[in-house]
Design an enzyme around this catalytic site. Structure first.
Site, mmCIF file in Angstrom:
data_model
loop_
_atom_site.group_PDB
_atom_site.id
_atom_site.type_symbol
_atom_site.label_atom_id
_atom_site.label_comp_id
_atom_site.label_asym_id
_atom_site.label_seq_id
_atom_site.Cartn_x
_atom_site.Cartn_y
_atom_site.Cartn_z
ATOM 1 N N LYS A 107 2.264 -3.341 7.269
ATOM 2 C CA LYS A 107 2.495 -3.552 5.832
ATOM 3 C C LYS A 107 3.943 -3.188 5.473
ATOM 4 O O LYS A 107 4.577 -3.848 4.643
ATOM 5 C CB LYS A 107 1.525 -2.714 4.988
ATOM 6 C CG LYS A 107 0.066 -3.117 5.105
ATOM 7 C CD LYS A 107 -0.250 -4.493 4.540
ATOM 8 C CE LYS A 107 -0.187 -4.545 3.044
ATOM 9 N NZ LYS A 107 -0.642 -5.885 2.532
ATOM 10 N N THR A 132 0.821 -1.218 0.000
ATOM 11 C CA THR A 132 0.000 0.000 0.000
ATOM 12 C C THR A 132 0.854 1.266 0.000
ATOM 13 O O THR A 132 1.985 1.267 0.518
ATOM 14 C CB THR A 132 -0.907 -0.016 1.253
ATOM 15 O OG1 THR A 132 -1.461 1.277 1.450
ATOM 16 C CG2 THR A 132 -0.137 -0.367 2.517
ATOM 17 N N ASP A 133 0.276 2.354 -0.493
ATOM 18 C CA ASP A 133 0.968 3.653 -0.445
ATOM 19 C C ASP A 133 1.136 4.140 0.995
ATOM 20 O O ASP A 133 1.946 5.024 1.267
ATOM 21 C CB ASP A 133 0.219 4.711 -1.275
ATOM 22 C CG ASP A 133 -1.226 4.961 -0.849
ATOM 23 O OD1 ASP A 133 -1.715 4.286 0.079
ATOM 24 O OD2 ASP A 133 -1.875 5.833 -1.460
ATOM 25 N N GLU A 134 0.364 3.544 1.924
ATOM 26 C CA GLU A 134 0.392 4.043 3.305
ATOM 27 C C GLU A 134 1.732 3.778 3.998
ATOM 28 O O GLU A 134 2.018 4.370 5.031
ATOM 29 C CB GLU A 134 -0.773 3.446 4.103
ATOM 30 C CG GLU A 134 -2.088 3.774 3.431
ATOM 31 C CD GLU A 134 -3.333 3.532 4.256
ATOM 32 O OE1 GLU A 134 -3.269 3.564 5.486
ATOM 33 O OE2 GLU A 134 -4.386 3.325 3.627
HETATM 34 P P1 NAD Z 1 -10.011 -7.012 2.451
HETATM 35 O O1 NAD Z 1 -9.988 -6.703 3.900
HETATM 36 O O2 NAD Z 1 -11.261 -6.742 1.667
HETATM 37 O O3 NAD Z 1 -9.682 -8.572 2.251
HETATM 38 C C1 NAD Z 1 -8.665 -9.226 2.954
HETATM 39 C C2 NAD Z 1 -8.848 -10.726 2.743
HETATM 40 O O4 NAD Z 1 -7.785 -11.394 3.430
HETATM 41 C C3 NAD Z 1 -10.162 -11.270 3.319
HETATM 42 O O5 NAD Z 1 -10.762 -12.163 2.417
HETATM 43 C C4 NAD Z 1 -9.719 -12.003 4.586
HETATM 44 O O6 NAD Z 1 -10.559 -13.090 4.931
HETATM 45 C C5 NAD Z 1 -8.333 -12.476 4.160
HETATM 46 N N1 NAD Z 1 -7.449 -12.743 5.306
HETATM 47 C C6 NAD Z 1 -7.241 -11.959 6.399
HETATM 48 N N2 NAD Z 1 -6.372 -12.567 7.241
HETATM 49 C C7 NAD Z 1 -6.013 -13.738 6.651
HETATM 50 C C8 NAD Z 1 -5.130 -14.786 7.007
HETATM 51 N N3 NAD Z 1 -4.439 -14.771 8.158
HETATM 52 N N4 NAD Z 1 -4.997 -15.830 6.162
HETATM 53 C C9 NAD Z 1 -5.699 -15.876 4.984
HETATM 54 N N5 NAD Z 1 -6.555 -14.922 4.615
HETATM 55 C C10 NAD Z 1 -6.706 -13.855 5.422
HETATM 56 O O7 NAD Z 1 -8.762 -6.269 1.828
HETATM 57 P P2 NAD Z 1 -8.589 -5.602 0.391
HETATM 58 O O8 NAD Z 1 -9.088 -4.218 0.453
HETATM 59 O O9 NAD Z 1 -9.070 -6.529 -0.664
HETATM 60 O O10 NAD Z 1 -6.987 -5.516 0.335
HETATM 61 C C11 NAD Z 1 -6.216 -6.594 -0.186
HETATM 62 C C12 NAD Z 1 -4.746 -6.249 -0.061
HETATM 63 O O11 NAD Z 1 -4.484 -5.028 -0.769
HETATM 64 C C13 NAD Z 1 -4.280 -6.015 1.375
HETATM 65 O O12 NAD Z 1 -3.010 -6.593 1.512
HETATM 66 C C14 NAD Z 1 -4.207 -4.508 1.508
HETATM 67 O O13 NAD Z 1 -3.206 -4.143 2.433
HETATM 68 C C15 NAD Z 1 -3.831 -4.106 0.100
HETATM 69 N N6 NAD Z 1 -4.279 -2.768 -0.307
HETATM 70 C C16 NAD Z 1 -5.604 -2.423 -0.210
HETATM 71 C C17 NAD Z 1 -6.006 -1.163 -0.649
HETATM 72 C C18 NAD Z 1 -7.455 -0.743 -0.608
HETATM 73 O O14 NAD Z 1 -7.762 0.421 -0.894
HETATM 74 N N7 NAD Z 1 -8.400 -1.618 -0.263
HETATM 75 C C19 NAD Z 1 -5.070 -0.256 -1.149
HETATM 76 C C20 NAD Z 1 -3.729 -0.655 -1.228
HETATM 77 C C21 NAD Z 1 -3.355 -1.908 -0.807
HETATM 78 P P1 TYD Z 2 -10.442 4.453 4.499
HETATM 79 O O1 TYD Z 2 -11.444 4.038 3.464
HETATM 80 O O2 TYD Z 2 -10.544 3.871 5.869
HETATM 81 O O3 TYD Z 2 -9.010 4.200 3.851
HETATM 82 P P2 TYD Z 2 -7.536 4.661 4.381
HETATM 83 O O4 TYD Z 2 -7.642 5.105 5.781
HETATM 84 O O5 TYD Z 2 -6.791 3.380 4.265
HETATM 85 O O6 TYD Z 2 -7.081 5.710 3.433
HETATM 86 O O7 TYD Z 2 -10.507 6.039 4.647
HETATM 87 C C1 TYD Z 2 -10.307 6.877 3.523
HETATM 88 C C2 TYD Z 2 -10.371 8.303 3.998
HETATM 89 O O8 TYD Z 2 -11.694 8.572 4.480
HETATM 90 C C3 TYD Z 2 -9.455 8.587 5.174
HETATM 91 O O9 TYD Z 2 -8.925 9.909 5.034
HETATM 92 C C4 TYD Z 2 -10.353 8.510 6.376
HETATM 93 C C5 TYD Z 2 -11.689 8.982 5.846
HETATM 94 N N1 TYD Z 2 -12.870 8.392 6.499
HETATM 95 C C6 TYD Z 2 -13.901 9.220 6.957
HETATM 96 O O10 TYD Z 2 -13.853 10.457 6.839
HETATM 97 N N2 TYD Z 2 -14.981 8.630 7.543
HETATM 98 C C7 TYD Z 2 -15.085 7.269 7.699
HETATM 99 O O11 TYD Z 2 -16.101 6.778 8.274
HETATM 100 C C8 TYD Z 2 -14.022 6.444 7.214
HETATM 101 C C9 TYD Z 2 -14.087 4.947 7.372
HETATM 102 C C10 TYD Z 2 -12.933 7.054 6.618
#
Ligand code: NAD
Ligand code: TYD
Length: 343
Positions: free
Chosen positions: A153, A124-126
């Site tokens: 991460k 992630t960018d975080e």
């Molecule tokens: P999500 O929370 O929707 O899904 C995570 C999945 O991982 C779920 O199906 C959960 O059951 C599974 N999981 C959790 N712990 C586990 C374990 N110990 N063993 C096996 N499976 C397990 O997450 P997402 O939003 O789909 O993100 C997927 C990946 O992308 C993550 O690694 C996250 O850090 C990364 N990512 C997400 C975003 C975003 O905006 N959602 C952005 C950048 C990177």
């Molecule tokens: P989020 O979807 O939790 O992603 P991340 O924190 O990983 O970027 O949040 C996106 C942005 O929205 C973040 O600046 C926090 C804000 N936010 C709210 O303002 N209200 C909310 O209820 C949530 C969940 C997030």
């Protein structure tokens, strides 16, 4: 190609698996997922009968299971499995360290032992932390994570780098900006705001609402991952982003406008602890080396996403009520004793 996808029942992983099966006829996918609160097999209901798809319920922290699974020979592993929500990590970071750090190390170790030819660690960018009002992080920028989620991460990224340098493990790290699109768990801001607005409930906007995220449609992310899986260079890190920065308050307004709901639904609430002000990524490396560019314009992608949640009310209501968990027991009851038939 035989691919192990971990965390494939979540938001991005399920979109990735669906695309892979649709675009690569020769491909077999095994999905290893623990089915935490965020894992939902309904996300993959349309492919569960595809003979090229297999589901295994289990954790990436389970050393024995992971070793056994990787011993069945894969061409690649793509790791999506993670605890992924910043707010939950602020409440309790334990599961974040277990899955995101120890789980990733378990996968790296098993890939090393079984000489898996390619691993993609989805990050992630975080991990770069917050950036000022101008500029963008490149892959060379120092890691400076702020939330427990981001720190876990970053730790996984460092371990992946160490496995490349120490053992020559062909692992690639991808760092993506915030994703949105179908099947996202409605704890993340966009699906939370859409589903609250649909139910005429307030949209809880943290602080002044001027925090900026760089939005990437999940389809663009999955397409970047597919290119990196095929052509990315081992040991490298690639930033992936939509080049589409928006302040949270503007995202809230767009959602309300798309649904014809009043802005009075926006409720300013107490800010998140340690809330990162702005994320922004330079994606020049991925564009130059692999020719990838995001295709989906945010306003268009957001409209489509709003329409998707509107037409999938049963899906998000079950998710919000926690009833989606029953789907696994109904659909996979034969596997409950766990004897995975992965070929
Ligand atoms: P999500 O929370 O929707 O899904 C995570 C999945 O991982 C779920 O199906 C959960 O059951 C599974 N999981 C959790 N712990 C586990 C374990 N110990 N063993 C096996 N499976 C397990 O997450 P997402 O939003 O789909 O993100 C997927 C990946 O992308 C993550 O690694 C996250 O850090 C990364 N990512 C997400 C975003 C975003 O905006 N959602 C952005 C950048 C990177
Ligand atoms: P989020 O979807 O939790 O992603 P991340 O924190 O990983 O970027 O949040 C996106 C942005 O929205 C973040 O600046 C926090 C804000 N936010 C709210 O303002 N209200 C909310 O209820 C949530 C969940 C997030």
């Amino acid at each position: 190609m035989r691919i192990l996808v971990t965390g494939g029942a979540g938001f991005i992983g399920s979109n990735f698996i669906r695309n892979l099966l649709a675009n690569e006829s020769e491909c077999t996918v095994v999905n290893l997922d623990k089915l935490t609160y965020a894992g939902n097999l309904e996300n993959l209901a349309d492919v569960e009968k595809d003979p090229r798809y297999h589901f295994v319920k289990g954790s990436i922290c389970d050393v024995e299971l992971v070793d056994k699974l990787l011993g069945t020979k894969f061409d690649a592993l793509v790791n999506f499995a993670a605890e992924s929500h910043v707010d939950r990590s602020i409440q309790n970071a334990t599961a974040f360290v277990e899955t995101n750090v120890l789980g990733t190390q378990t996968l790296l170790e098993a890939c090393r032992r079984h000489r898996v030819p390619r691993m993609v660690q989805v990050s992630t960018d975080e991990v770069y932390g917050s950036i000022g009002p101008t500029g963008r992080f490149t892959e060379e920028s120092p890691l400076a994570p702020n939330s427990p989620y981001a720190a876990s991460k970053a730790a996984a990224d460092l371990l992946a780098g160490a496995y490349f340098r120490t053992y020559g493990l062909p692992v690639i790290i991808t760092r993506s900006s915030n994703n949105y699109g179908p099947y996202q768990f409605p704890e993340k801001v966009i699906p939370l705001f859409i589903t609250n607005a649909l139910a005429d409930e307030p949209l809880p906007l943290y602080g002044d609402g001027l925090h900026v995220r760089d939005w990437l449609h999940v389809q663009d992310h999955c397409q970047a991952l597919a290119v990196i899986l095929r052509e990315g260079r081992p040991g490298e890190t690639y930033n992936i982003a939509g080049n589409c920065e928006r302040a949270n308050i503007d995202v809230a307004r767009l959602i309300l406008r798309a649904l014809g709901k009043p802005e009075s639904l926006i409720a300013h609430v107490t800010d998140r602890l340690g809330h990162d002000r702005r994320y922004a990524l330079d994606t020049g490396k991925l564009e130059r080396e692999l020719g990838w560019r995001p295709r989906i314009v945010f306003e268009v992608g957001l409209q489509e996403t709003v329409r998707w949640y509107e037409s999938h009310e049963a899906w998000w209501r079950r998710v919000k009520d926690g009833e989606y968990r029953e789907y696994y027991h109904k659909t996979y009851k034969d596997l409950s004793s766990f004897s995975p038939q992965f070929h």
